[in-house]
Design a protein around this motif. Structure first.
Motif, PDB file in Angstrom:
ATOM      1  N   GLN A   1      51.659   1.132   6.941  1.00  0.00           N
ATOM      2  CA  GLN A   1      52.243   2.132   6.280  1.00  0.00           C
ATOM      3  C   GLN A   1      52.040   3.456   7.004  1.00  0.00           C
ATOM      4  OE1 GLN A   1      52.268   1.854   2.134  1.00  0.00           O
ATOM      5  NE2 GLN A   1      53.015   4.026   1.689  1.00  0.00           N
ATOM      6  N   ALA A   2      52.977   4.014   7.734  1.00  0.00           N
ATOM      7  CA  ALA A   2      52.829   5.466   7.866  1.00  0.00           C
ATOM      8  C   ALA A   2      52.912   6.315   6.927  1.00  0.00           C
ATOM      9  CB  ALA A   2      53.895   5.739   9.081  1.00  0.00           C
ATOM     10  N   ILE A   3      51.769   7.513   6.847  1.00  0.00           N
ATOM     11  CA  ILE A   3      51.852   8.047   5.680  1.00  0.00           C
ATOM     12  C   ILE A   3      52.136   9.708   6.000  1.00  0.00           C
ATOM     13  CG2 ILE A   3      50.632   6.488   4.097  1.00  0.00           C
ATOM     14  CD1 ILE A   3      47.870   7.784   5.097  1.00  0.00           C
ATOM     15  N   PRO A   4      51.951  10.630   4.960  1.00  0.00           N
ATOM     16  CA  PRO A   4      52.195  11.846   5.314  1.00  0.00           C
ATOM     17  C   PRO A   4      50.750  12.439   5.814  1.00  0.00           C
ATOM     18  CG  PRO A   4      53.479  11.600   3.342  1.00  0.00           C
ATOM     19  CD  PRO A   4      52.759  10.379   3.571  1.00  0.00           C
ATOM     20  N   ARG A   5      50.731  13.430   6.466  1.00  0.00           N
ATOM     21  CA  ARG A   5      49.427  14.113   7.117  1.00  0.00           C
ATOM     22  C   ARG A   5      48.816  14.409   5.870  1.00  0.00           C
ATOM     23  NH1 ARG A   5      48.969  18.616  11.695  1.00  0.00           N
ATOM     24  NH2 ARG A   5      50.162  19.771   9.825  1.00  0.00           N
ATOM     25  N   ASP A   6      49.455  14.999   4.787  1.00  0.00           N
ATOM     26  CA  ASP A   6      48.559  15.817   3.617  1.00  0.00           C
ATOM     27  C   ASP A   6      48.186  14.641   2.818  1.00  0.00           C
ATOM     28  OD1 ASP A   6      49.454  18.330   4.187  1.00  0.00           O
ATOM     29  OD2 ASP A   6      51.104  18.598   2.920  1.00  0.00           O
TER      30      ASP A   6
ATOM     31  N   LEU B   1      44.603  10.354   4.891  1.00  0.00           N
ATOM     32  CA  LEU B   1      43.897   9.243   5.245  1.00  0.00           C
ATOM     33  C   LEU B   1      44.277   8.908   6.543  1.00  0.00           C
ATOM     34  CD1 LEU B   1      44.857   7.320   1.928  1.00  0.00           C
ATOM     35  CD2 LEU B   1      42.401   8.291   2.613  1.00  0.00           C
ATOM     36  N   GLY B   2      44.734   9.681   7.453  1.00  0.00           N
ATOM     37  CA  GLY B   2      44.964   9.642   8.833  1.00  0.00           C
ATOM     38  C   GLY B   2      46.520   9.416   8.920  1.00  0.00           C
ATOM     39  N   ASP B   3      46.983   8.826  10.080  1.00  0.00           N
ATOM     40  CA  ASP B   3      48.445   8.740  10.151  1.00  0.00           C
ATOM     41  C   ASP B   3      48.917   7.326   9.664  1.00  0.00           C
ATOM     42  OD1 ASP B   3      47.423   6.919  11.964  1.00  0.00           O
ATOM     43  OD2 ASP B   3      48.483   7.733  13.453  1.00  0.00           O
TER      44      ASP B   3
END
Length: 388
Positions: A94-99, A102-104
């Motif tokens: 799961q690609a996640i927001p930088r904010d 927890l990494g990319d």
């Protein structure tokens, strides 16, 4: 403190599905993603969250799936579960927001075998072995105000025989709370997981774009989350003992739809419970995610405190042996994002816990020295009653 929970389609649902035409979107659904987010505080114990995180880091991480349901240490919690019906149990990313800090991306992995067998975070408290003993007296009060209402307390006694509770009198019946989470099994892919138990940072935010990829998943599984489905602000609960009772005050949590408070104390073989409900018994089973429809219904019935509530007084007669343990919840929002082939379910809440404290400086006695053991027994009894 984790409670066993499941989302298992009923036999009736299967039968209806076999004979009734489903909408095209439902027929094409290949995957469901569940995201639970929680913010937890323990007012009066400043810095405990940081210490807990340091201890967890030294031990290789302390987060595990299911902790968003019933957090322990102060902080932010997130549980992610993927049900990929095309490839059950297949790892995903799961690609996640930088904010989110927890990494990319986060890796979704199948649960450990002990979780599947009921020994993990979600199944560990399904059955609690109780030591024979008692009788215990259970007293229950409800409602905010300076005076105990007529007809209170509700009271019954309980003993434990051969590991099972035996009631005498009219015991309270827990409220029926639908379980819309999942009971993780080999068909799921989870975060946190054995390969990553990293805690969610204090300043983390879910706001932004997410993209889930993996074997058997639709390529279009991309979605955005807004601030209304982010981690809720901290619930800052305070209490003040007065001659008229215990005054509870809290801040308004942005995004909260309603509030609920439950308090418990034990004195020897007596367990005293109280809640902010105005319409009768409501127990710790409500300190959990609730469907928005039920929050609206119970707010109207005054089972829950409205979103504009900022204080509540526990009558003086309820807790006479010292300040109780107080649990409070601010119910947040729920959202389901539906697209052809996939769905995402997001829900949030904010909780707070005030730890108990003793009463006045009475002389120590043999009876007083025995109270810790009695309290331990009371805690086990409560776990048996409520699975908490």
């Amino acid at each position: 403190m984790h409670v066993s929970h499941s989302l298992v389609p009923s036999a009736l649902a299967f039968a209806l599905a076999a004979v009734l035409p489903a909408p095209a979107a439902a027929q094409a659904t290949q995957a469901d993603l569940y995201i639970d987010v929680a913010t937890h505080t323990m007012p009066g114990m400043a810095g405990l969250g940081a210490l807990g995180r340091v201890a967890g880091a030294m031990g290789g991480g302390n987060a595990s799936y299911g902790m968003a349901r019933h957090p322990g240490m102060p902080g932010k919690y997130m549980d992610v579960a993927l049900d990929n019906r095309s490839k059950p149990g297949a790892p995903a990313s799961q690609a996640i927001p930088r904010d989110l800090r927890l990494g990319d991306k986060i890796d979704l992995l199948p649960p450990e075998r002990k979780t599947q067998d009921g020994g993990g975070a979600d199944g560990a408290t399904a059955n609690v072995a109780l030591a024979d003993g008692g009788p215990y007296t259970i007293r229950y009060y409800w409602g905010c105000g300076e005076q105990v209402r007529a007809g209170q307390p509700a009271e019954f006694t309980m003993s434990v025989r051969n590991g099972k509770p035996v009631h005498s009198g009219r015991a309270m019946t827990p409220r029926s709370v639908p379980q819309h989470g999942i009971n993780p099994g080999p068909q799921h892919a989870l975060w946190p997981n054995p390969a990553n138990r990293k805690s969610v940072p204090a300043k983390a935010s879910l706001v932004g774009a997410h993209h889930v990829t993996g074997d058997g998943l639709p390529g279009s599984m991309q979605f955005d989350l807004g601030r209304e489905h982010d981690f809720l602000p901290e619930l800052k609960l305070e209490r003040e003992a007065t001659d008229q009772g215990t005054q509870l005050r809290w801040n308004g949590v942005d995004g909260a739809r309603a509030y609920f408070i439950h308090a418990t104390a034990s004195d020897g073989d007596t367990i005293v419970m109280w809640s902010s409900s105005e319409d009768g018994y409501a127990g710790p089973e409500l300190v959990d995610f609730l469907p928005e429809s039920l929050v609206a219904q119970w707010t109207k019935k005054r089972t829950l405190l409205g979103a504009d509530a900022r204080n509540c007084k526990i009558p003086r007669e309820v807790f006479t042996g010292g300040a109780p343990m107080v649990q409070m919840i601010a119910y947040g929002n729920q959202r389901t994002i539906s697209q052809p082939g996939w769905r995402v379910h997001v829900r949030n809440k904010s909780t707070a816990m005030l730890m108990p404290s003793g009463g006045g400086a009475a002389p120590a006695t043999t009876q007083d020295a025995a109270k810790p053991a009695a309290k331990d027994g009371a805690k086990k009894l409560l776990k048996g009653l409520f699975g908490r």
